[in-house]
Motif scaffolding. Structure first.
Motif, PDB file in Angstrom:
ATOM      1  N   SER A   1       8.464   5.305   1.430  1.00 32.03           N
ATOM      2  CA  SER A   1       9.390   5.582   2.532  1.00 32.03           C
ATOM      3  C   SER A   1       9.547   7.077   2.774  1.00 32.03           C
ATOM      4  O   SER A   1       9.872   7.505   3.882  1.00 32.03           O
ATOM      5  CB  SER A   1      10.766   4.960   2.258  1.00 32.03           C
ATOM      6  OG  SER A   1      11.440   5.671   1.219  1.00 32.03           O
ATOM      7  N   LEU A   2       9.271   7.882   1.731  1.00 35.19           N
ATOM      8  CA  LEU A   2       9.347   9.342   1.850  1.00 35.19           C
ATOM      9  C   LEU A   2       7.994   9.949   2.249  1.00 35.19           C
ATOM     10  O   LEU A   2       7.848  11.164   2.305  1.00 35.19           O
ATOM     11  CB  LEU A   2       9.831   9.946   0.523  1.00 35.19           C
ATOM     12  CG  LEU A   2      11.247   9.516   0.089  1.00 35.19           C
ATOM     13  CD1 LEU A   2      11.557  10.023  -1.314  1.00 35.19           C
ATOM     14  CD2 LEU A   2      12.291  10.012   1.085  1.00 35.19           C
ATOM     15  N   GLY A   3       6.993   9.058   2.478  1.00 30.59           N
ATOM     16  CA  GLY A   3       5.704   9.530   2.955  1.00 30.59           C
ATOM     17  C   GLY A   3       4.700   9.861   1.875  1.00 30.59           C
ATOM     18  O   GLY A   3       3.748  10.609   2.123  1.00 30.59           O
ATOM     19  N   ASP A   4       4.861   9.288   0.677  1.00 25.81           N
ATOM     20  CA  ASP A   4       3.951   9.564  -0.439  1.00 25.81           C
ATOM     21  C   ASP A   4       2.682   8.714  -0.305  1.00 25.81           C
ATOM     22  O   ASP A   4       2.725   7.493  -0.496  1.00 25.81           O
ATOM     23  CB  ASP A   4       4.662   9.248  -1.761  1.00 25.81           C
ATOM     24  CG  ASP A   4       3.811   9.595  -2.977  1.00 25.81           C
ATOM     25  OD1 ASP A   4       2.584   9.771  -2.826  1.00 25.81           O
ATOM     26  OD2 ASP A   4       4.372   9.677  -4.083  1.00 25.81           O
ATOM     27  N   PRO A   5       1.538   9.333   0.007  1.00 25.01           N
ATOM     28  CA  PRO A   5       0.310   8.551   0.212  1.00 25.01           C
ATOM     29  C   PRO A   5      -0.218   7.912  -1.071  1.00 25.01           C
ATOM     30  O   PRO A   5      -0.826   6.844  -1.023  1.00 25.01           O
ATOM     31  CB  PRO A   5      -0.682   9.571   0.767  1.00 25.01           C
ATOM     32  CG  PRO A   5      -0.148  10.900   0.379  1.00 25.01           C
ATOM     33  CD  PRO A   5       1.328  10.767   0.261  1.00 25.01           C
ATOM     34  N   GLU A   6       0.012   8.524  -2.208  1.00 24.47           N
ATOM     35  CA  GLU A   6      -0.467   7.956  -3.476  1.00 24.47           C
ATOM     36  C   GLU A   6       0.300   6.674  -3.815  1.00 24.47           C
ATOM     37  O   GLU A   6      -0.292   5.695  -4.280  1.00 24.47           O
ATOM     38  CB  GLU A   6      -0.329   8.973  -4.604  1.00 24.47           C
ATOM     39  CG  GLU A   6      -0.795   8.472  -5.975  1.00 24.47           C
ATOM     40  CD  GLU A   6      -2.191   7.854  -5.978  1.00 24.47           C
ATOM     41  OE1 GLU A   6      -2.393   6.823  -6.654  1.00 24.47           O
ATOM     42  OE2 GLU A   6      -3.093   8.391  -5.288  1.00 24.47           O
ATOM     43  N   ALA A   7       1.589   6.672  -3.560  1.00 22.37           N
ATOM     44  CA  ALA A   7       2.399   5.466  -3.788  1.00 22.37           C
ATOM     45  C   ALA A   7       1.931   4.344  -2.857  1.00 22.37           C
ATOM     46  O   ALA A   7       1.827   3.182  -3.259  1.00 22.37           O
ATOM     47  CB  ALA A   7       3.873   5.766  -3.567  1.00 22.37           C
ATOM     48  N   PHE A   8       1.623   4.721  -1.625  1.00 19.42           N
ATOM     49  CA  PHE A   8       1.123   3.732  -0.663  1.00 19.42           C
ATOM     50  C   PHE A   8      -0.226   3.179  -1.121  1.00 19.42           C
ATOM     51  O   PHE A   8      -0.491   1.978  -1.016  1.00 19.42           O
ATOM     52  CB  PHE A   8       0.991   4.367   0.724  1.00 19.42           C
ATOM     53  CG  PHE A   8       0.596   3.401   1.796  1.00 19.42           C
ATOM     54  CD1 PHE A   8       1.515   2.489   2.299  1.00 19.42           C
ATOM     55  CD2 PHE A   8      -0.695   3.382   2.291  1.00 19.42           C
ATOM     56  CE1 PHE A   8       1.149   1.585   3.291  1.00 19.42           C
ATOM     57  CE2 PHE A   8      -1.067   2.480   3.282  1.00 19.42           C
ATOM     58  CZ  PHE A   8      -0.139   1.576   3.780  1.00 19.42           C
ATOM     59  N   ALA A   9      -1.081   4.040  -1.658  1.00 19.53           N
ATOM     60  CA  ALA A   9      -2.387   3.611  -2.163  1.00 19.53           C
ATOM     61  C   ALA A   9      -2.215   2.621  -3.310  1.00 19.53           C
ATOM     62  O   ALA A   9      -2.981   1.659  -3.434  1.00 19.53           O
ATOM     63  CB  ALA A   9      -3.199   4.821  -2.615  1.00 19.53           C
ATOM     64  N   GLN A  10      -1.203   2.838  -4.147  1.00 20.31           N
ATOM     65  CA  GLN A  10      -0.943   1.908  -5.253  1.00 20.31           C
ATOM     66  C   GLN A  10      -0.527   0.536  -4.721  1.00 20.31           C
ATOM     67  O   GLN A  10      -0.963  -0.495  -5.230  1.00 20.31           O
ATOM     68  CB  GLN A  10       0.141   2.471  -6.173  1.00 20.31           C
ATOM     69  CG  GLN A  10      -0.335   3.641  -7.030  1.00 20.31           C
ATOM     70  CD  GLN A  10       0.743   4.092  -8.003  1.00 20.31           C
ATOM     71  OE1 GLN A  10       1.333   3.279  -8.710  1.00 20.31           O
ATOM     72  NE2 GLN A  10       1.001   5.386  -8.032  1.00 20.31           N
ATOM     73  N   LEU A  11       0.347   0.537  -3.708  1.00 15.80           N
ATOM     74  CA  LEU A  11       0.739  -0.734  -3.088  1.00 15.80           C
ATOM     75  C   LEU A  11      -0.478  -1.437  -2.482  1.00 15.80           C
ATOM     76  O   LEU A  11      -0.648  -2.648  -2.622  1.00 15.80           O
ATOM     77  CB  LEU A  11       1.774  -0.495  -1.986  1.00 15.80           C
ATOM     78  CG  LEU A  11       3.220  -0.273  -2.397  1.00 15.80           C
ATOM     79  CD1 LEU A  11       4.074  -0.037  -1.161  1.00 15.80           C
ATOM     80  CD2 LEU A  11       3.762  -1.456  -3.188  1.00 15.80           C
ATOM     81  N   PHE A  12      -1.309  -0.655  -1.817  1.00 11.64           N
ATOM     82  CA  PHE A  12      -2.509  -1.200  -1.192  1.00 11.64           C
ATOM     83  C   PHE A  12      -3.404  -1.858  -2.240  1.00 11.64           C
ATOM     84  O   PHE A  12      -3.871  -2.988  -2.056  1.00 11.64           O
ATOM     85  CB  PHE A  12      -3.257  -0.085  -0.461  1.00 11.64           C
ATOM     86  CG  PHE A  12      -4.513  -0.549   0.225  1.00 11.64           C
ATOM     87  CD1 PHE A  12      -4.456  -1.081   1.506  1.00 11.64           C
ATOM     88  CD2 PHE A  12      -5.747  -0.465  -0.401  1.00 11.64           C
ATOM     89  CE1 PHE A  12      -5.615  -1.506   2.151  1.00 11.64           C
ATOM     90  CE2 PHE A  12      -6.901  -0.893   0.231  1.00 11.64           C
ATOM     91  CZ  PHE A  12      -6.840  -1.423   1.509  1.00 11.64           C
ATOM     92  N   ARG A  13      -3.655  -1.148  -3.331  1.00 13.07           N
ATOM     93  CA  ARG A  13      -4.527  -1.688  -4.391  1.00 13.07           C
ATOM     94  C   ARG A  13      -3.926  -2.939  -5.029  1.00 13.07           C
ATOM     95  O   ARG A  13      -4.643  -3.863  -5.396  1.00 13.07           O
ATOM     96  CB  ARG A  13      -4.780  -0.623  -5.462  1.00 13.07           C
ATOM     97  CG  ARG A  13      -5.737   0.482  -5.019  1.00 13.07           C
ATOM     98  CD  ARG A  13      -6.186   1.327  -6.200  1.00 13.07           C
ATOM     99  NE  ARG A  13      -5.096   2.112  -6.753  1.00 13.07           N
ATOM    100  CZ  ARG A  13      -4.770   3.356  -6.370  1.00 13.07           C
ATOM    101  NH1 ARG A  13      -5.458   3.953  -5.416  1.00 13.07           N
ATOM    102  NH2 ARG A  13      -3.770   3.994  -6.941  1.00 13.07           N
TER     103      ARG A  13
END
Length: 197
Positions: A17-29
């Protein structure tokens, strides 16, 4: 479909929600594969599945500020995927219905006052043949219009049988590519004629 949330999901959602792309990548994986399996069971299409799952994750990123407010992220993810899948299947069904209607209309037009589609198709082939190298044109003409065999073509042109076969193969490939590349334009023209009569 039961899927266990990742152990640090609330933290990941906050970071996303704060725009962290690495956290988003973890959710994606974590969720990409089970989501793809779920969607594929509904669509039975690998291409459509990939598009839908990609759309879902893009939507998640676009609405990332709201993610920490969700009570059940996995449930939300699957509802999002299901809705997008049903929309895509509906669009596909509507497209098929429209194509069937167009085909029916084309049939009416061609049986009434329009020239038969074979004539347009032959015209496309004629243009494609005209663009072939001279030797390929000769081989194609002798084969298709004079109905000569490769051996006879080779003798008439003073080339080997293998060379005659090669020229014919290249000619057919070029003609096929040309017709495929221009058939959509022909269909669009027919559609335009149909709706502007």
């Amino acid at each position: 479909m039961a899927i266990k949330p990742v152990h640090n999901e609330p933290l990941l959602l906050k970071q996303v929600s704060l725009g962290d792309p690495e956290a988003f990548a973890q959710l994606f994986r974590a969720y990409h594969q089970p989501l793809a399996e779920y969607v594929h069971r509904l669509t039975e299409s690998q291409e459509m599945t990939e598009d839908i799952v990609q759309d879902v994750f893009i939507k998640l990123w676009m609405k990332r500020e709201t993610l920490p407010e969700l009570n059940n992220f996995v449930h939300y993810l699957f509802i999002l995927s299901r809705n997008r899948t049903f929309n895509c299947l509906r669009e596909k069904a509507n497209k098929q219905v429209r194509q069937m209607r167009w085909a029916s209309q084309f049939e009416k037009v061609t049986t009434q006052d329009a020239p038969p589609p074979e004539e347009d198709y032959r015209a496309l082939i004629d243009v494609a043949v005209a663009q072939l190298p001279p030797q390929q044109q000769k081989v194609y003409f002798l084969s298709r219009y004079q109905h000569l065999k490769h051996k006879e073509i080779a003798a008439q042109l003073g080339i080997s049988i293998e060379t005659a076969k090669k020229h014919m193969k290249l000619a057919l490939r070029s003609i096929t590519q040309y017709v495929r590349a221009h058939i959509n334009a022909l269909l669009l023209l027919l559609i335009w004629i149909l709706f502007h009569r």
